[in-house]
Scaffold this active site. Structure first.
Site, PDB file in Angstrom:
ATOM      1  N   LYS A  62       5.645 -19.063  -9.571  1.00 46.36           N
ATOM      2  CA  LYS A  62       6.900 -19.486  -8.923  1.00 46.36           C
ATOM      3  C   LYS A  62       6.834 -20.943  -8.515  1.00 46.36           C
ATOM      4  O   LYS A  62       5.733 -21.506  -8.341  1.00 46.36           O
ATOM      5  CB  LYS A  62       7.215 -18.619  -7.702  1.00 46.36           C
ATOM      6  CG  LYS A  62       6.182 -18.620  -6.562  1.00 46.36           C
ATOM      7  CD  LYS A  62       6.238 -19.795  -5.598  1.00 46.36           C
ATOM      8  CE  LYS A  62       5.180 -19.694  -4.494  1.00 46.36           C
ATOM      9  NZ  LYS A  62       4.921 -20.956  -3.791  1.00 46.36           N
ATOM     10  N   ASP A  96       4.366 -13.983   0.698  1.00 45.18           N
ATOM     11  CA  ASP A  96       5.289 -14.296  -0.403  1.00 45.18           C
ATOM     12  C   ASP A  96       5.201 -13.274  -1.553  1.00 45.18           C
ATOM     13  O   ASP A  96       5.741 -13.502  -2.630  1.00 45.18           O
ATOM     14  CB  ASP A  96       5.101 -15.733  -0.905  1.00 45.18           C
ATOM     15  CG  ASP A  96       3.750 -15.962  -1.548  1.00 45.18           C
ATOM     16  OD1 ASP A  96       2.909 -15.035  -1.507  1.00 45.18           O
ATOM     17  OD2 ASP A  96       3.530 -17.057  -2.092  1.00 45.18           O
TER      18      ASP A  96
HETATM   19  O1  C5P Z   1       0.746 -14.198   4.437  1.00 42.84           O
HETATM   20  P1  C5P Z   1      -0.404 -14.840   3.763  1.00 42.84           P
HETATM   21  O2  C5P Z   1      -1.702 -14.100   4.011  1.00 42.84           O
HETATM   22  O3  C5P Z   1      -0.196 -15.113   2.318  1.00 42.84           O
HETATM   23  O4  C5P Z   1      -0.554 -16.252   4.444  1.00 42.84           O
HETATM   24  C1  C5P Z   1      -1.697 -17.048   4.264  1.00 42.84           C
HETATM   25  C2  C5P Z   1      -1.795 -18.049   5.384  1.00 42.84           C
HETATM   26  O5  C5P Z   1      -0.748 -19.015   5.287  1.00 42.84           O
HETATM   27  C3  C5P Z   1      -1.642 -17.467   6.770  1.00 42.84           C
HETATM   28  O6  C5P Z   1      -2.869 -17.017   7.267  1.00 42.84           O
HETATM   29  C4  C5P Z   1      -1.131 -18.674   7.560  1.00 42.84           C
HETATM   30  O7  C5P Z   1      -2.181 -19.545   7.844  1.00 42.84           O
HETATM   31  C5  C5P Z   1      -0.227 -19.355   6.552  1.00 42.84           C
HETATM   32  N1  C5P Z   1       1.194 -18.948   6.632  1.00 42.84           N
HETATM   33  C6  C5P Z   1       1.937 -19.325   7.736  1.00 42.84           C
HETATM   34  N2  C5P Z   1       3.261 -18.973   7.797  1.00 42.84           N
HETATM   35  C7  C5P Z   1       3.838 -18.266   6.810  1.00 42.84           C
HETATM   36  C8  C5P Z   1       3.092 -17.871   5.682  1.00 42.84           C
HETATM   37  C9  C5P Z   1       1.765 -18.242   5.627  1.00 42.84           C
HETATM   38  O8  C5P Z   1       1.430 -19.985   8.648  1.00 42.84           O
HETATM   39  N3  C5P Z   1       5.133 -17.962   6.906  1.00 42.84           N
END
Ligand code: C5P
Length: 284
Positions: free
Chosen positions: A9, A132
């Site tokens: 993406k 995501d």
């Molecule tokens: O949700 P995911 O594990 O993919 O996110 C990875 C990291 O990216 C989180 O631990 C955080 O540090 C950051 N993140 C964030 N805000 C979001 C998505 C991701 O701070 N909306």
């Protein structure tokens, strides 16, 4: 055997609205899949196993295996699968490769195991694996909000030409968010951010030049600070005929929208000769 493609993406917009009390960032992003894909081959087997041609991804906590285990545990299913991943999407690029692999693993295993879960149930599991990941169940084009897990599907505009470029150095998503030092989230106003509204209008118009004029990414300045070569890369793409160029997600890939396939191909070729990973293709 089930063969399923998992597309990369790009983020046409990415507005960070503020830092939430739970540590995540509230965001609004229009996301679009492109024709760069990983391929998942899923076969019936007694045990769950995962095999990848990129050896660094063959670890027990890989997102594909996590997705498979979560689906099995949550449905009480006791079947296995042999999952093979042919990896083309670079990691630490902001192109959602791992997330797409995980989402499409859920789709593939739902089929293989005959679970027939509604997409909303798969999306709830996907959201537990990463912010995501649900998007990939509603691709090719959607607006994501919340921490990324709230997905509003959008009609896909006609396909247009894209080039992707990534330096050898990747950027870890948590580091880029941490370095952003975003202010705490204020009570949300009604409606979308102006940049989101402008992109929705450009998408409805369906013209790639209109879409190119509205690209925005609130993580870009931070990523450029962490990796100054990225700004030069963006400028090279613009100087070579791209309509617009922008960081994808938290980087370190930059994507450019091009007026035609030959411009995209030429930019990819030129930057590949300078030692970068490049790809040219179209939006889905
Ligand atoms: O949700 P995911 O594990 O993919 O996110 C990875 C990291 O990216 C989180 O631990 C955080 O540090 C950051 N993140 C964030 N805000 C979001 C998505 C991701 O701070 N909306």
């Amino acid at each position: 055997m089930i063969t399923i493609t998992a597309p990369a993406k790009i983020n046409l917009t990415l507005r960070i609205l503020g830092k939430r009390a739970d540590g995540y960032h509230a965001l609004e992003s229009v996301m679009q899949t492109v024709s760069l894909v990983d391929t998942l081959l899923i076969q019936s087997a007694r045990e769950l196993s995962f095999h990848c041609d990129t050896h660094s991804l063959n670890y027990a906590n890989n997102l594909v295996l996590k997705a498979a285990r979560l689906l099995r545990d949550e449905t009480g299913c006791n079947m296995g699968a042999r999952i093979t991943l042919e990896k083309n999407i670079p990691t630490r690029a902001g192109l959602g490769g791992g997330s797409s692999d995980a989402a499409n693993t859920l789709v593939g295993l739902d089929k293989l195991w005959g679970l027939k879960l509604p997409v909303s149930d798969l999306a709830a599991l996907a959201a537990r694996l990463g912010s995501d990941i649900p998007f990939f169940l509603y691709a090719p084009t959607a607006l994501i909000s919340g921490r990324g897990e709230v997905v509003t599907p959008l009609p896909a505009p006609p396909s247009y030409n894209i080039v992707l470029v990534k330096p050898k150095t990747g950027l870890p998503t948590p580091q880029v968010y941490a370095e952003l030092h975003a202010a705490p989230l204020q009570p949300m106003k009604e409606g979308y951010a102006p940049e989101t509204t402008a992109m929705l209008a450009a998408l409805a118009q369906g013209d790639s030049a209109a879409i190119a004029a509205q690209l925005v990414n609130d993580l870009q300045a931070t990523a450029f600070r962490l990796l100054p070569a990225l700004a030069q890369l963006r400028d090279k793409m613009l100087a070579s005929g791209a309509l617009a160029a922008c960081l994808s997600g938290s980087g370190s890939a930059i994507f450019a929208i091009c007026p035609d396939a030959s411009t995209a191909h030429q930019i990819a070729k030129k930057l590949h000769h300078q030692g970068l990973w490049t790809w040219s293709g179209v939006t889905l």
